[in-house]
Scaffold this motif. Structure first.
Motif, PDB file in Angstrom:
ATOM      1  N   SER A 201     -66.914 -25.939 -48.632  1.00 39.06           N
ATOM      2  CA  SER A 201     -66.157 -26.887 -49.454  1.00 39.06           C
ATOM      3  C   SER A 201     -67.012 -27.894 -50.217  1.00 39.06           C
TER       4      SER A 201
ATOM      5  N   LYS B  63     -71.690 -25.500 -51.248  1.00 35.48           N
ATOM      6  CA  LYS B  63     -71.861 -24.270 -52.030  1.00 35.48           C
ATOM      7  C   LYS B  63     -71.052 -24.341 -53.317  1.00 35.48           C
ATOM      8  N   ASP B  64     -71.399 -23.499 -54.259  1.00 37.41           N
ATOM      9  CA  ASP B  64     -70.720 -23.416 -55.551  1.00 37.41           C
ATOM     10  C   ASP B  64     -69.237 -23.122 -55.340  1.00 37.41           C
ATOM     11  N   PRO B  65     -68.360 -23.982 -55.828  1.00 36.83           N
ATOM     12  CA  PRO B  65     -66.926 -23.753 -55.617  1.00 36.83           C
ATOM     13  C   PRO B  65     -66.386 -22.525 -56.347  1.00 36.83           C
ATOM     14  N   LEU B  66     -67.142 -22.003 -57.293  1.00 37.19           N
ATOM     15  CA  LEU B  66     -66.689 -20.818 -58.020  1.00 37.19           C
ATOM     16  C   LEU B  66     -67.181 -19.518 -57.390  1.00 37.19           C
ATOM     17  N   ALA B  67     -68.072 -19.630 -56.429  1.00 40.64           N
ATOM     18  CA  ALA B  67     -68.582 -18.431 -55.756  1.00 40.64           C
ATOM     19  C   ALA B  67     -67.532 -17.910 -54.772  1.00 40.64           C
ATOM     20  N   GLU B  68     -67.504 -16.608 -54.619  1.00 40.71           N
ATOM     21  CA  GLU B  68     -66.566 -15.985 -53.690  1.00 40.71           C
ATOM     22  C   GLU B  68     -67.164 -16.054 -52.284  1.00 40.71           C
ATOM     23  N   GLN B  69     -66.708 -17.052 -51.496  1.00 42.89           N
ATOM     24  CA  GLN B  69     -67.254 -17.282 -50.162  1.00 42.89           C
ATOM     25  C   GLN B  69     -66.152 -17.809 -49.250  1.00 42.89           C
TER      26      GLN B  69
END
Length: 120
Positions: A42, A45-51
């Protein structure tokens, strides 16, 4: 999406509840780990990455008056591909060890099988 099961085992030192200063409380360390792992996806990491990182199980303690020396957490970690998932491993391991340390505990991460996402 690549999903992988994981377990975290927290190691401390048990003591009677009347002598907490003699313990290394695995529940306190596990609580730190839970809160800090929630920051990984949250906030770190990049909020647009699929994680995804989901903690689904917490187990600890055997008696109401004994500070426990062990806690176990379980969950699933996911990323767009295997390479991205492996990059999350180092971040998870860093958070786990640094979150257990203030309580005087150690912790290990054990990665399990890859799992298929529902609907794939």
């Amino acid at each position: 999406m690549q999903l992988q099961k994981f377990n975290i085992i927290v190691h401390g030192c048990s003591a009677h509840g009347s002598t907490p200063h003699l313990s290394k409380d695995a529940i306190v360390a596990a609580s730190n780990i839970i809160l800090n792992l929630q920051l990984l996806i949250s906030r770190l990491k990049d909020p647009l990455a699929e994680q995804v990182l989901t903690l689904t199980q917490v187990e600890s303690g055997t008696q109401f008056n004994i500070i426990t020396d062990r806690a176990e957490l379980a969950g699933v970690l996911g990323a767009a591909d295997k390479e991205a998932l492996e990059q999350l491993h180092a971040a998870v391991e860093n958070i786990v060890s640094s979150s257990a340390a203030p309580a005087g505990c150690t912790a290990e991460v054990i990665y399990g099988d890859y799992v298929e996402k529902a609907g794939e």
